[in-house]
Design a protein around this motif. Structure first.
Motif, mmCIF file in Angstrom:
data_model
loop_
_atom_site.group_PDB
_atom_site.id
_atom_site.type_symbol
_atom_site.label_atom_id
_atom_site.label_comp_id
_atom_site.label_asym_id
_atom_site.label_seq_id
_atom_site.Cartn_x
_atom_site.Cartn_y
_atom_site.Cartn_z
ATOM 1 N N LYS A 1 0.810 -1.212 0.000
ATOM 2 C CA LYS A 1 0.000 0.000 0.000
ATOM 3 C C LYS A 1 0.847 1.267 0.000
ATOM 4 C CE LYS A 1 -3.729 -2.410 0.060
ATOM 5 N NZ LYS A 1 -4.508 -2.513 -1.190
ATOM 6 N N GLN A 2 2.059 1.205 0.593
ATOM 7 C CA GLN A 2 2.924 2.376 0.588
ATOM 8 C C GLN A 2 3.403 2.716 -0.830
ATOM 9 O OE1 GLN A 2 3.602 4.304 3.208
ATOM 10 N NE2 GLN A 2 2.273 3.040 4.490
ATOM 11 N N LEU A 3 3.387 1.695 -1.689
ATOM 12 C CA LEU A 3 3.842 1.910 -3.059
ATOM 13 C C LEU A 3 2.950 2.901 -3.794
ATOM 14 C CD1 LEU A 3 5.709 1.136 -5.422
ATOM 15 C CD2 LEU A 3 4.174 -0.778 -5.892
ATOM 16 N N ALA A 4 1.655 2.923 -3.473
ATOM 17 C CA ALA A 4 0.720 3.819 -4.168
ATOM 18 C C ALA A 4 1.138 5.275 -4.015
ATOM 19 C CB ALA A 4 -0.693 3.601 -3.643
ATOM 20 N N LYS A 5 1.531 5.671 -2.788
ATOM 21 C CA LYS A 5 1.952 7.058 -2.568
ATOM 22 C C LYS A 5 3.215 7.376 -3.356
ATOM 23 C CE LYS A 5 -0.034 7.346 2.093
ATOM 24 N NZ LYS A 5 0.246 7.608 3.527
ATOM 25 N N ALA A 6 4.156 6.423 -3.364
ATOM 26 C CA ALA A 6 5.407 6.646 -4.086
ATOM 27 C C ALA A 6 5.152 6.799 -5.584
ATOM 28 C CB ALA A 6 6.377 5.494 -3.826
ATOM 29 N N LEU A 7 4.309 5.933 -6.152
ATOM 30 C CA LEU A 7 4.020 6.008 -7.585
ATOM 31 C C LEU A 7 3.267 7.285 -7.940
ATOM 32 C CD1 LEU A 7 3.019 2.306 -8.340
ATOM 33 C CD2 LEU A 7 5.211 3.425 -8.739
ATOM 34 N N HIS A 8 2.358 7.689 -7.066
ATOM 35 C CA HIS A 8 1.627 8.930 -7.319
ATOM 36 C C HIS A 8 2.582 10.118 -7.278
ATOM 37 C CE1 HIS A 8 -0.930 12.439 -6.378
ATOM 38 N NE2 HIS A 8 -1.812 11.830 -7.154
ATOM 39 N N GLU A 9 3.526 10.105 -6.365
ATOM 40 C CA GLU A 9 4.509 11.174 -6.277
ATOM 41 C C GLU A 9 5.376 11.227 -7.544
ATOM 42 O OE1 GLU A 9 6.838 14.284 -4.991
ATOM 43 O OE2 GLU A 9 4.967 13.536 -4.119
ATOM 44 N N LEU A 10 5.792 10.054 -8.047
ATOM 45 C CA LEU A 10 6.619 10.019 -9.248
ATOM 46 C C LEU A 10 5.836 10.470 -10.476
ATOM 47 C CD1 LEU A 10 8.648 6.725 -8.722
ATOM 48 C CD2 LEU A 10 9.356 9.070 -8.303
ATOM 49 N N ASP A 11 4.576 10.040 -10.590
ATOM 50 C CA ASP A 11 3.747 10.492 -11.715
ATOM 51 C C ASP A 11 3.590 12.007 -11.697
ATOM 52 O OD1 ASP A 11 3.375 8.017 -12.824
ATOM 53 O OD2 ASP A 11 1.519 7.606 -11.753
ATOM 54 N N SER A 12 3.357 12.546 -10.503
ATOM 55 C CA SER A 12 3.184 13.992 -10.370
ATOM 56 C C SER A 12 4.453 14.740 -10.746
ATOM 57 C CB SER A 12 2.778 14.330 -8.936
ATOM 58 O OG SER A 12 2.650 15.723 -8.762
ATOM 59 N N THR A 13 5.603 14.162 -10.385
ATOM 60 C CA THR A 13 6.881 14.818 -10.696
ATOM 61 C C THR A 13 7.218 14.708 -12.182
ATOM 62 O OG1 THR A 13 7.690 14.267 -8.481
ATOM 63 C CG2 THR A 13 9.316 14.920 -10.113
ATOM 64 N N ASN B 1 13.885 5.933 -3.636
ATOM 65 C CA ASN B 1 14.565 5.006 -2.729
ATOM 66 C C ASN B 1 13.650 3.849 -2.335
ATOM 67 O OD1 ASN B 1 16.992 6.399 -2.708
ATOM 68 N ND2 ASN B 1 16.393 7.702 -0.999
ATOM 69 N N MET B 2 12.342 4.132 -2.185
ATOM 70 C CA MET B 2 11.398 3.066 -1.862
ATOM 71 C C MET B 2 11.307 2.058 -3.009
ATOM 72 S SD MET B 2 7.324 3.242 -0.983
ATOM 73 C CE MET B 2 7.613 3.839 0.682
ATOM 74 N N LEU B 3 11.315 2.552 -4.250
ATOM 75 C CA LEU B 3 11.279 1.638 -5.393
ATOM 76 C C LEU B 3 12.512 0.741 -5.404
ATOM 77 C CD1 LEU B 3 9.944 3.797 -8.369
ATOM 78 C CD2 LEU B 3 8.675 2.488 -6.680
ATOM 79 N N LEU B 4 13.671 1.299 -5.044
ATOM 80 C CA LEU B 4 14.902 0.500 -5.005
ATOM 81 C C LEU B 4 14.805 -0.577 -3.922
ATOM 82 C CD1 LEU B 4 17.753 -0.007 -6.001
ATOM 83 C CD2 LEU B 4 18.558 1.730 -4.401
ATOM 84 N N GLU B 5 14.244 -0.233 -2.769
ATOM 85 C CA GLU B 5 14.088 -1.218 -1.694
ATOM 86 C C GLU B 5 13.138 -2.344 -2.109
ATOM 87 O OE1 GLU B 5 12.777 0.870 1.722
ATOM 88 O OE2 GLU B 5 14.636 2.020 1.969
ATOM 89 N N THR C 1 10.244 13.253 -3.566
ATOM 90 C CA THR C 1 10.653 12.525 -4.776
ATOM 91 C C THR C 1 11.801 11.573 -4.480
ATOM 92 O OG1 THR C 1 9.981 14.416 -6.136
ATOM 93 C CG2 THR C 1 11.410 12.776 -7.159
ATOM 94 N N THR C 2 12.796 12.034 -3.705
ATOM 95 C CA THR C 2 13.937 11.180 -3.354
ATOM 96 C C THR C 2 13.496 9.979 -2.529
ATOM 97 O OG1 THR C 2 15.405 13.094 -3.377
ATOM 98 C CG2 THR C 2 16.190 11.128 -2.242
#
Length: 286
Positions: free
Chosen positions: A235-247, A262-266, A257-258
């Motif tokens: 579920k934490q991935l959704a926030k990360a992906l939304h942040e990347l799409d927005s950026t 980093n979450m995607l790498l983990e 963004t950073t």
């Protein structure tokens, strides 16, 4: 107020192209002021065309709506006389993105030899230097050595086959992970709030999806954000992906963004370790 229909136009700026020569494709779209339109990245697949770069142009807005445009630079290495292309744009909606395609445009291959069928091959053959024949190898010795090598290889495989296959799988898995980490970290080290930095972020995100696709054998490169979250059950991935799409698509660079990259790498490393464990435990007796 009802939105006007989206008008999209895509066309080549040149009529013909030589093998390996750069060719340019213009893509423009007129849309409502409140509609968000995204253009495909250069890391996507465009059929026979290999993308070199993408150049954005500032959005123009008037009373009738907004116009966004970009020029893609490609190279062509196929020898068909005609190739066609239609690059879509993505309309951001509440639930997902919708692809909108323009009418296909065509480009023709410019051949260096217009009529190859008229070449006199007999005349060419007369100028080819023929190397002297080498002495033939003794066929009997070749067969004996071949059988010996085959038997030796079979014995090794009989005793060490499973271990060798497991080691090879682990080695290939390690090499792919090392290559992924090297390129991914190179991209994220150069993420900044400018066009080049955003392009590096886009490349890192595309690389991450391709790597997860190779690990899980699931089509992450075509998944929507919701499909990726549901597949990984994170579920934490959704926030990360939304942040990347927005950026990437909106240019909304922030301190989060950073954390997102980093979450995607983990997540990628976690799936890699799970795959290593699975391969290591193959063929083990319970």
């Amino acid at each position: 107020m009802q939105q006007k229909p989206i008008q999209i136009k895509g066309q080549f700026l040149e009529d013909s192209v030589k093998i390996g020569q750069q060719i340019h494709y213009s893509l423009s779209v007129r849309h409502g002021k409140n509609q968000e339109i995204f253009f495909p990245s250069v890391n996507q697949t465009f059929g026979a065309f290999q993308a070199v770069e993408r150049t954005y142009f500032p959005t123009r807005t008037d009373e009738s709506g907004s116009i966004d445009s970009a020029v893609y630079t490609f190279q062509l290495f196929r020898i068909e006389n005609q190739q066609s292309l239609a690059i879509p744009v993505y309309l951001m909606q509440e639930a997902d993105c919708t692809k909108i395609y323009p009418i296909k445009d065509h480009v023709y291959l410019k051949r260096l030899v217009p009529h190859p069928e008229k070449i006199n091959l007999d005349s060419l053959y007369q100028h080819v230097t023929i190397a002297p024949l080498q002495p033939k190898t003794d066929l009997k010795n070749v067969v004996i050595w071949g059988l010996g090598l085959l038997i030796f290889t079979g014995l090794i495989y009989w005793f060490l086959g499973n271990s060798l296959k497991k080691w090879f799988k682990l080695y290939v898995l390690w090499r792919k992970n090392a290559e992924f980490r090297r390129f991914y970290q190179r991209y994220i080290r150069n993420i900044e709030n400018n066009q080049m930095g955003l392009q590096n972020l886009e490349r890192a995100f595309s690389l991450w999806k391709k790597y997860l696709e190779s690990l899980t054998l699931k089509p992450f490169t075509t998944f929507t954000t919701k499909e990726m979250v549901d597949t990984l059950e994170n579920k934490q991935l959704a926030k990360a992906l939304h942040e990347l799409d927005s950026t990437i698509y909106g240019g909304n660079f922030s301190g989060k963004t950073t954390d997102s990259v980093n979450m995607l790498l983990e997540i990628a490393n976690s799936i890699y370790q799970e795959e290593r464990t699975f391969i290591s435990q193959e063929n083990k007796k319970p």
